[in-house]
Design a protein around this motif. Structure first.
Motif, PDB file in Angstrom:
ATOM      1  N   THR A 158       0.906  -1.232  -0.009  1.00  0.00           N
ATOM      2  CA  THR A 158       0.072  -0.060   0.009  1.00  0.00           C
ATOM      3  C   THR A 158       0.814   1.293  -0.020  1.00  0.00           C
ATOM      4  N   VAL A 159       0.370   2.318  -0.587  1.00  0.00           N
ATOM      5  CA  VAL A 159       1.002   3.451  -0.705  1.00  0.00           C
ATOM      6  C   VAL A 159       0.395   4.462   0.160  1.00  0.00           C
ATOM      7  N   VAL A 160       0.709   5.307   1.100  1.00  0.00           N
ATOM      8  CA  VAL A 160       0.089   6.214   2.177  1.00  0.00           C
ATOM      9  C   VAL A 160       0.348   7.579   1.750  1.00  0.00           C
ATOM     10  N   CYS A 161      -0.360   8.470   1.570  1.00  0.00           N
ATOM     11  CA  CYS A 161      -0.440  10.121   1.455  1.00  0.00           C
ATOM     12  C   CYS A 161      -1.043  10.605   2.748  1.00  0.00           C
ATOM     13  N   CYS A 162      -0.163  11.562   3.167  1.00  0.00           N
ATOM     14  CA  CYS A 162      -0.970  12.430   4.326  1.00  0.00           C
ATOM     15  C   CYS A 162      -0.402  13.677   4.592  1.00  0.00           C
ATOM     16  N   SER A 163      -1.168  14.453   5.304  1.00  0.00           N
ATOM     17  CA  SER A 163      -0.710  15.907   5.439  1.00  0.00           C
ATOM     18  C   SER A 163      -1.424  16.241   6.629  1.00  0.00           C
ATOM     19  N   LYS A 164      -0.903  17.068   7.496  1.00  0.00           N
ATOM     20  CA  LYS A 164      -1.364  17.650   8.949  1.00  0.00           C
ATOM     21  C   LYS A 164      -1.442  18.887   8.836  1.00  0.00           C
ATOM     22  N   GLY A 165      -2.327  19.325   9.834  1.00  0.00           N
ATOM     23  CA  GLY A 165      -2.280  20.867  10.053  1.00  0.00           C
ATOM     24  C   GLY A 165      -2.587  21.851   8.985  1.00  0.00           C
ATOM     25  N   ILE A 166      -3.509  21.691   8.158  1.00  0.00           N
ATOM     26  CA  ILE A 166      -4.143  22.264   7.161  1.00  0.00           C
ATOM     27  C   ILE A 166      -5.438  22.773   7.324  1.00  0.00           C
ATOM     28  N   TYR A 167      -5.556  24.116   6.580  1.00  0.00           N
ATOM     29  CA  TYR A 167      -6.638  24.959   6.609  1.00  0.00           C
ATOM     30  C   TYR A 167      -6.872  25.835   5.405  1.00  0.00           C
ATOM     31  N   PRO A 168      -7.899  25.695   4.580  1.00  0.00           N
ATOM     32  CA  PRO A 168      -9.403  25.003   5.116  1.00  0.00           C
ATOM     33  C   PRO A 168      -9.186  23.505   4.727  1.00  0.00           C
ATOM     34  N   LYS A 169     -10.368  22.940   4.861  1.00  0.00           N
ATOM     35  CA  LYS A 169     -10.415  21.661   4.733  1.00  0.00           C
ATOM     36  C   LYS A 169      -9.791  20.961   3.364  1.00  0.00           C
ATOM     37  N   PRO A 170      -9.042  20.147   3.467  1.00  0.00           N
ATOM     38  CA  PRO A 170      -8.326  19.629   2.219  1.00  0.00           C
ATOM     39  C   PRO A 170      -8.856  18.398   1.428  1.00  0.00           C
ATOM     40  N   GLU A 171      -8.466  18.346   0.228  1.00  0.00           N
ATOM     41  CA  GLU A 171      -8.992  17.026  -0.397  1.00  0.00           C
ATOM     42  C   GLU A 171      -7.887  16.494  -0.980  1.00  0.00           C
ATOM     43  N   LEU A 172      -7.972  15.164  -1.388  1.00  0.00           N
ATOM     44  CA  LEU A 172      -6.795  14.431  -1.713  1.00  0.00           C
ATOM     45  C   LEU A 172      -7.040  13.715  -3.033  1.00  0.00           C
ATOM     46  N   THR A 173      -6.472  13.513  -4.020  1.00  0.00           N
ATOM     47  CA  THR A 173      -6.451  12.628  -5.273  1.00  0.00           C
ATOM     48  C   THR A 173      -5.380  12.066  -5.581  1.00  0.00           C
ATOM     49  N   TRP A 174      -5.647  10.990  -6.173  1.00  0.00           N
ATOM     50  CA  TRP A 174      -4.541   9.978  -6.769  1.00  0.00           C
ATOM     51  C   TRP A 174      -4.545   9.931  -8.337  1.00  0.00           C
ATOM     52  N   ARG A 180     -10.756  16.818  11.903  1.00  0.00           N
ATOM     53  CA  ARG A 180     -10.556  18.204  12.485  1.00  0.00           C
ATOM     54  C   ARG A 180      -9.769  17.994  13.623  1.00  0.00           C
ATOM     55  N   THR A 181      -8.628  18.865  13.936  1.00  0.00           N
ATOM     56  CA  THR A 181      -7.548  18.453  15.125  1.00  0.00           C
ATOM     57  C   THR A 181      -8.311  19.592  16.031  1.00  0.00           C
ATOM     58  N   SER A 182      -7.817  19.448  17.233  1.00  0.00           N
ATOM     59  CA  SER A 182      -8.214  20.480  18.510  1.00  0.00           C
ATOM     60  C   SER A 182      -7.759  21.891  18.060  1.00  0.00           C
ATOM     61  N   LEU A 183      -6.738  22.045  17.075  1.00  0.00           N
ATOM     62  CA  LEU A 183      -6.413  23.433  16.983  1.00  0.00           C
ATOM     63  C   LEU A 183      -7.282  23.887  15.888  1.00  0.00           C
ATOM     64  N   LEU A 184      -8.374  23.371  15.548  1.00  0.00           N
ATOM     65  CA  LEU A 184      -9.331  23.466  14.274  1.00  0.00           C
ATOM     66  C   LEU A 184      -8.469  23.389  13.013  1.00  0.00           C
ATOM     67  N   LEU A 185      -7.652  22.823  12.814  1.00  0.00           N
ATOM     68  CA  LEU A 185      -6.939  22.591  11.485  1.00  0.00           C
ATOM     69  C   LEU A 185      -7.301  21.198  10.973  1.00  0.00           C
ATOM     70  N   TYR A 186      -6.954  20.640   9.908  1.00  0.00           N
ATOM     71  CA  TYR A 186      -7.345  19.376   9.372  1.00  0.00           C
ATOM     72  C   TYR A 186      -6.112  18.705   9.023  1.00  0.00           C
ATOM     73  N   ASP A 187      -6.352  17.256   9.483  1.00  0.00           N
ATOM     74  CA  ASP A 187      -5.444  16.224   8.869  1.00  0.00           C
ATOM     75  C   ASP A 187      -6.193  15.358   7.850  1.00  0.00           C
ATOM     76  N   ILE A 188      -5.347  14.889   6.947  1.00  0.00           N
ATOM     77  CA  ILE A 188      -5.978  14.076   5.908  1.00  0.00           C
ATOM     78  C   ILE A 188      -4.884  12.891   5.662  1.00  0.00           C
ATOM     79  N   ARG A 189      -5.284  11.530   5.438  1.00  0.00           N
ATOM     80  CA  ARG A 189      -4.742  10.520   5.199  1.00  0.00           C
ATOM     81  C   ARG A 189      -5.366   9.627   4.171  1.00  0.00           C
ATOM     82  N   SER A 190      -4.808   9.063   3.185  1.00  0.00           N
ATOM     83  CA  SER A 190      -5.209   8.470   2.135  1.00  0.00           C
ATOM     84  C   SER A 190      -4.239   7.005   2.095  1.00  0.00           C
ATOM     85  N   SER A 191      -4.771   5.835   1.684  1.00  0.00           N
ATOM     86  CA  SER A 191      -4.057   4.770   1.091  1.00  0.00           C
ATOM     87  C   SER A 191      -4.520   4.160   0.020  1.00  0.00           C
TER      88      SER A 191
END
Length: 123
Positions: free
Chosen positions: A7-23, A41-52
């Motif tokens: 599997t390949v995993v792509c992720c990003s953290k601490g993003i604003y506004p809400k992110p989208e991820l495409t392969w 959504r994180t406690s800092l009101l930012l977004y994390d995204i993870r896709s596999s």
């Protein structure tokens, strides 16, 4: 971006506004790519995204790319697979996104946001 088993995993953290991820793949895959993506959504009101995404077992050279888009900003990470031998192309760029910063997980899944380094969260 990191490889975990087949599997390949792509992720990003601490993003604003809400992110989208495409392969995408090169050459293009014959059908739809079956990815599993989560955004939270994180406690800092930012977004994390993870896709596999499950890697293809073809013998041909295949390039997997993920693009994380947030507002007007985006970043692309790429994994090149030569048959069964996988080479990770390491490209790291930090892009300002409002008050946060957008970073793509690359070599070993390690990334940095505003000078802090941490690993991608497990699925």
């Amino acid at each position: 971006m990191e490889e975990v088993d087949d599997t390949v995993v792509c992720c990003s953290k601490g993003i604003y506004p809400k992110p989208e991820l495409t392969w995408s793949t090169e050459p293009p895959s014959g059908g739809a790519l079956n990815a599993t993506t989560a955004v939270w959504r994180t406690s800092l009101l930012l977004y994390d995204i993870r896709s596999s995404l499950l890697l293809s077992h073809e013998d041909a050279v295949m390039v997997y790319s993920c693009v994380v888009t947030s507002g007007k900003h985006s970043k692309k990470a790429t994994l090149m697979v030569e048959g069964r031998l996988r080479k990770l192309l390491t490209i790291y760029v930090l892009i300002p996104v409002g008050v946060a910063a957008l970073a793509i997980c690359l070599a070993l899944g390690i990334w940095s946001m505003l000078g802090r380094t941490r690993r991608c969260a497990p699925a």
